[in-house]
Scaffold this motif. Structure first.
Motif, PDB file in Angstrom:
ATOM      1  N   ALA A   1      15.413  -3.198  -2.249  1.00 14.72           N
ATOM      2  CA  ALA A   1      16.452  -2.575  -3.072  1.00 14.72           C
ATOM      3  C   ALA A   1      16.613  -1.102  -2.721  1.00 14.72           C
ATOM      4  O   ALA A   1      17.686  -0.535  -2.890  1.00 14.72           O
ATOM      5  N   TYR A   2      15.550  -0.478  -2.238  1.00 17.05           N
ATOM      6  CA  TYR A   2      15.637   0.942  -1.882  1.00 17.05           C
ATOM      7  C   TYR A   2      16.432   1.101  -0.597  1.00 17.05           C
ATOM      8  O   TYR A   2      16.118   0.513   0.431  1.00 17.05           O
ATOM      9  N   GLU A   3      17.447   1.926  -0.677  1.00 18.21           N
ATOM     10  CA  GLU A   3      18.264   2.210   0.498  1.00 18.21           C
ATOM     11  C   GLU A   3      18.182   3.700   0.809  1.00 18.21           C
ATOM     12  O   GLU A   3      18.478   4.524  -0.047  1.00 18.21           O
ATOM     13  N   PRO A   4      17.772   4.058   2.012  1.00 16.13           N
ATOM     14  CA  PRO A   4      17.722   5.478   2.375  1.00 16.13           C
ATOM     15  C   PRO A   4      19.110   6.082   2.412  1.00 16.13           C
ATOM     16  O   PRO A   4      20.097   5.397   2.725  1.00 16.13           O
TER      17      PRO A   4
ATOM     18  N   GLN B   1      12.281  12.024   1.562  1.00 13.73           N
ATOM     19  CA  GLN B   1      11.114  12.748   2.095  1.00 13.73           C
ATOM     20  C   GLN B   1       9.818  12.113   1.611  1.00 13.73           C
ATOM     21  O   GLN B   1       8.860  11.944   2.381  1.00 13.73           O
ATOM     22  N   ILE B   2       9.783  11.737   0.332  1.00 15.55           N
ATOM     23  CA  ILE B   2       8.572  11.133  -0.241  1.00 15.55           C
ATOM     24  C   ILE B   2       8.334   9.752   0.347  1.00 15.55           C
ATOM     25  O   ILE B   2       7.192   9.407   0.713  1.00 15.55           O
ATOM     26  N   VAL B   3       9.382   8.958   0.478  1.00 12.19           N
ATOM     27  CA  VAL B   3       9.248   7.609   1.050  1.00 12.19           C
ATOM     28  C   VAL B   3       8.784   7.689   2.506  1.00 12.19           C
ATOM     29  O   VAL B   3       7.883   6.941   2.929  1.00 12.19           O
ATOM     30  N   TYR B   4       9.367   8.582   3.270  1.00 11.65           N
ATOM     31  CA  TYR B   4       8.974   8.775   4.667  1.00 11.65           C
ATOM     32  C   TYR B   4       7.497   9.155   4.751  1.00 11.65           C
ATOM     33  O   TYR B   4       6.712   8.585   5.518  1.00 11.65           O
ATOM     34  N   GLN B   5       7.111  10.128   3.913  1.00 14.05           N
ATOM     35  CA  GLN B   5       5.725  10.571   3.905  1.00 14.05           C
ATOM     36  C   GLN B   5       4.786   9.442   3.474  1.00 14.05           C
ATOM     37  O   GLN B   5       3.692   9.280   4.035  1.00 14.05           O
ATOM     38  N   ALA B   6       5.207   8.642   2.502  1.00 11.82           N
ATOM     39  CA  ALA B   6       4.384   7.529   2.024  1.00 11.82           C
ATOM     40  C   ALA B   6       4.145   6.508   3.132  1.00 11.82           C
ATOM     41  O   ALA B   6       3.039   5.962   3.261  1.00 11.82           O
ATOM     42  N   CYS B   7       5.165   6.229   3.933  1.00 14.24           N
ATOM     43  CA  CYS B   7       5.013   5.318   5.077  1.00 14.24           C
ATOM     44  C   CYS B   7       4.028   5.891   6.092  1.00 14.24           C
ATOM     45  O   CYS B   7       3.144   5.185   6.598  1.00 14.24           O
TER      46      CYS B   7
ATOM     47  N   LYS C   1       0.845  -1.202   0.000  1.00  9.19           N
ATOM     48  CA  LYS C   1       0.000   0.000   0.000  1.00  9.19           C
ATOM     49  C   LYS C   1       0.878   1.249   0.000  1.00  9.19           C
ATOM     50  O   LYS C   1       0.569   2.253  -0.652  1.00  9.19           O
ATOM     51  N   MET C   2       1.968   1.182   0.753  1.00 12.92           N
ATOM     52  CA  MET C   2       2.894   2.314   0.785  1.00 12.92           C
ATOM     53  C   MET C   2       3.502   2.551  -0.599  1.00 12.92           C
ATOM     54  O   MET C   2       3.681   3.699  -1.024  1.00 12.92           O
ATOM     55  N   CYS C   3       3.804   1.464  -1.320  1.00  6.60           N
ATOM     56  CA  CYS C   3       4.437   1.559  -2.640  1.00  6.60           C
ATOM     57  C   CYS C   3       3.454   1.920  -3.756  1.00  6.60           C
ATOM     58  O   CYS C   3       3.889   2.197  -4.880  1.00  6.60           O
ATOM     59  N   ASP C   4       2.171   1.879  -3.475  1.00  8.19           N
ATOM     60  CA  ASP C   4       1.167   2.134  -4.501  1.00  8.19           C
ATOM     61  C   ASP C   4       1.383   3.511  -5.139  1.00  8.19           C
ATOM     62  O   ASP C   4       1.717   4.485  -4.453  1.00  8.19           O
ATOM     63  N   SER C   5       1.201   3.574  -6.439  1.00  8.00           N
ATOM     64  CA  SER C   5       1.485   4.811  -7.169  1.00  8.00           C
ATOM     65  C   SER C   5       0.646   5.987  -6.672  1.00  8.00           C
ATOM     66  O   SER C   5       1.131   7.126  -6.605  1.00  8.00           O
TER      67      SER C   5
ATOM     68  N   LEU D   1      11.296   0.530  -4.759  1.00  9.34           N
ATOM     69  CA  LEU D   1      10.671   0.086  -3.514  1.00  9.34           C
ATOM     70  C   LEU D   1      10.115  -1.331  -3.630  1.00  9.34           C
ATOM     71  O   LEU D   1      10.107  -2.091  -2.661  1.00  9.34           O
ATOM     72  N   GLU D   2       9.668  -1.693  -4.823  1.00 12.91           N
ATOM     73  CA  GLU D   2       8.985  -2.981  -4.996  1.00 12.91           C
ATOM     74  C   GLU D   2       9.908  -4.121  -5.413  1.00 12.91           C
ATOM     75  O   GLU D   2       9.792  -5.226  -4.904  1.00 12.91           O
TER      76      GLU D   2
END
Length: 703
Positions: free
Chosen positions: A62-65, A91-97, A8-12, A56-57
């Motif tokens: 594979a995604y490394e902060p 910032q976007i990944v953090y916000q998505a979580c 859900k976090m990775c959803d576009s 992310l998927e």
């Protein structure tokens, strides 16, 4: 799409929402650090978000902060508040979580909005902003104070938490995320990111120390995550309580009709906070009887980073009031809020200039408001400029203050004062002042470089050396704002930008690509090796016909773990080198990167496995008719050693170290001694051997 929270976090749609909320962050202070980065990201935002989702998927993890850049802001106590600068993708990944957490938390806390809690109020999926307007919560908080005091709850106590954001334990956070039924995979991913973002470094990520506690101060998402923890304290109090409890972010106020009841509740609150690893600031906790609610309301601080727009109020009255508030070179604590309100609205005058510069010496925590005040000048008065230069030359206790003052005056200081300031910046940058802090912090260093560029104090070779030596991604990306064709000429400018897009720092490369497009710079042939983020932007702008294949994670991992400034294994064609085994190599590389920061024993063992795969690929290319066998034996192949002697010896040293690891065998097969857990000093001892080994292969192998 799976119902798993991680997916859900990775959803576009969620990533697009996270990007939208990152852009609409109402805190101008944080956004000012990233105006250029946001602009460059927006130029290819669709491709950037699509690429981010892919990372992310697949492959998983594979995604490394990236390690954060840290800014240290002075507090009224004299110590520092860390402010965390994350890359745009982070910032976007953090916000998505946090978006996923917000949706699950909201039904459990909505009943507290504007009656018990007044800050970080989630606005919902359809809102343009992540939070409701801060003015609504701030105003309602003030009205509740007035209502309670006027209705007999005259005994008041504040309950301030010590370094609240920095103190949140990741184990406690994990517990509350589990209580909220956030899936394990998303929880672990978020905690992995937090571990990296809160590590104790602002210059060189290879020296990071990982804490296991804290959330980053600055990013929009942290406010909601803090609400998850504070909900535990909110839930103690209900409408039937003998006391009244209200909270604005971490500013907790208790109201009661008697001192004894209030004292009992403070003890109860203290014990509850300690239960989840939080501790009050004892010096700030006091019980007092308040008859005038206006006096209590005056003490409420504005949200950090909020700036008030200029007012149409009478400027003479504002200036007079500001002068009255600054007495004996200080602003009293009860006047801080009104001071911040007025200074944001007042037009600069000479008398105020002197008073504010003196204030900077004694209360440097007001540096942000004072810097903004001086930036309003089109031309800074001579005397004020001299006083600011003297301040900058004095003891560098607070680097961020010096940096912000320099940035505020870079365009409005003129004449001899401008020359003096530029000369000082050059000397401070190029010749370290041993009497001050030896390590220049990011904002100050970026400001020194910016002043030198703006005044043409750095020759091309000096600037190139600064760029090559700099380890902090934020510093490098920020100084690009001050580079243009006029400083070093068209050819050097083009060479510089073409080199930058081929570097390792994604944010830096993307902004350089944006400058290539906006300034219509010609690309050289090396663009095919450019950062994928740069290629996405160049493709979106029509500068290149195709994006090409993304860089291999193998090269990026080797660059990171080996930690040498000039190694650039990420530009090597690992896809072609490994051929059909590239995906296997990438999986190992991901595991190496993850274990480098958490389990160095596993990192060394997995690095040995990757080197085995590298050596096998060399073997296949050099001896295609032969069969690859046992790794240890293959490292002694005479034909390979004759061409790759350094590589064979380096890999053999690593392999022998790996045999000492408890992960490999219970006993060393060569010495029959018990194996052990390998330590960081083991890795540091072998690191140069591995670097030299891989460097020889990259230099000699034909692909």
């Amino acid at each position: 799409m799976s119902s798993n929270d991680y997916f859900k976090m990775c959803d576009s749609k969620n990533l697009a929402r996270a990007y939208r909320w990152t852009q609409s962050n109402p805190n101008p202070e944080y956004k000012n650090y990233f105006r250029d980065a946001y602009e460059a990201y927006a130029a290819s935002s669709r491709q950037n978000l699509k690429r981010l989702r892919k990372h992310l998927e697949q492959p998983r993890n594979a995604y490394e902060p990236s390690h954060a850049s840290k800014v240290f802001l002075p507090k009224s106590s004299g110590i520092l508040r860390p402010y965390t600068l994350l890359t745009v993708n982070d910032q976007i990944v953090y916000q998505a979580c946090i978006n996923i957490i917000a949706e699950k938390l909201f039904p459990k806390v909505r009943q507290n909005y504007l009656n018990k809690t007044f800050g970080n109020l989630y606005a919902g999926k359809t809102s343009k902003f992540f939070y409701r307007k801060w003015q609504d919560g701030y105003g309602s908080f003030s009205e509740h104070i007035r209502y309670y005091i006027n209705n007999g709850f005259k005994y008041v106590a504040n309950f301030d938490l010590t370094s609240f954001y920095d103190s949140i334990d990741h184990a406690v956070l994990k517990y509350f995320l589990s209580e909220l039924q956030i899936d394990y995979e998303l929880t672990e991913f978020l905690l992995k990111c937090l571990k990296v973002w809160t590590s104790s470094t602002w210059d060189n990520s290879s020296n990071a120390i990982y804490h296991g506690h804290g959330i980053p101060q600055g990013p929009l998402a942290s406010g909601l995550l803090s609400e998850l923890v504070l909900k535990y304290i909110d839930d103690i109090y209900n409408k039937k309580s003998k006391i009244k409890y209200i909270r604005y972010v971490d500013d907790i106020k208790l109201f009661a009709k008697s001192e004894n009841i209030l004292r009992c509740e403070l003890v109860k609150l203290d014990l509850s906070a300690k239960k989840i690893g939080l501790f009050p600031q004892s010096l700030k906790i006091n019980i007092r009887k308040v008859n005038d609610p206006s006096e209590e309301i005056k003490s409420i601080s504005l949200p950090h980073g909020i700036e008030l727009l200029p007012s149409k109020a009478n400027q003479k009255k504002l200036q007079k009031k500001l002068l009255e508030l600054i007495k004996n070179k200080r602003v009293k604590s009860e006047n801080i809020t009104i001071f911040k309100r007025i200074i944001g609205q007042v037009v600069p005058t000479y008398s105020l200039n002197i008073r504010l510069i003196n204030l900077l010496h004694y209360q440097p925590e007001f540096f942000s408001q004072i810097a903004l005040y001086f930036s309003k000048y089109r031309k800074l008065p001579k005397k004020s400029a001299e006083l600011l230069i003297n301040y900058i030359k004095e003891n560098e206790i607070y680097h961020t203050v010096h940096g912000r003052i320099l940035f505020a005056t870079i365009k409005n200081m003129h004449g001899d004062e401008k020359t003096k300031c530029a000369d000082h910046c050059y000397k401070r940058l190029m010749y370290n002042n041993k009497s001050s802090m030896s390590q220049l912090q990011p904002i100050y260093k970026a400001a020194l470089i910016a002043w030198c560029l703006e005044n043409k104090k750095l020759n091309y070779s000096e600037f190139n050396k600064i760029l090559n030596d700099e380890m902090n991604w934020w510093v490098k990306k920020d100084i690009l704002k001050y580079i243009n064709k006029d400083i070093y000429g068209n050819a050097s400018y083009a060479e510089l930008l073409n080199n930058i897009i081929n570097g390792r720092d994604e944010e830096y490369a993307r902004i350089a690509a944006y400058k290539i497009v906006s300034d219509n710079i010609n690309l050289d042939r090396s663009y095919k090796n450019a950062q994928e983020a740069a290629r996405l932007l160049l493709f979106s702008a029509g500068k290149i016909r195709n994006i090409g294949r993304p860089r291999s994670i193998v090269g990026l991992t080797l660059d990171y773990i080996l930690g040498y400034k000039n190694n650039n294994f990420s530009n090597f064609n690992w896809h072609k080198f490994f051929n059909t085994k590239h995906s296997d190599a990438q999986i190992i590389a991901i595991e190496i990167k993850a274990s480098k920061e958490s389990n160095i024993n596993d990192c060394i063992v997995k690095l040995d496995s990757l080197c085995d795969l590298i050596w096998e690929s060399v073997f296949v290319k050099e001896l295609p008719q032969k069969q690859y066998g046992n790794y240890g034996s293959m490292l002694k192949n005479i034909k390979l050693i004759s061409k790759y002697n350094i590589a064979a010896q380096g890999f053999l040293n690593l392999h022998n170290l790996r045999l000492e690891s408890i992960t490999a065998h219970p006993r060393n097969s060569k010495t029959n001694l018990p194996t052990r857990i390998l330590k960081y000093h083991d890795f540091n001892r072998i690191r140069s051997d591995v670097y030299n080994a891989i460097n020889e292969i990259v230099s000699k192998v034909a692909i």
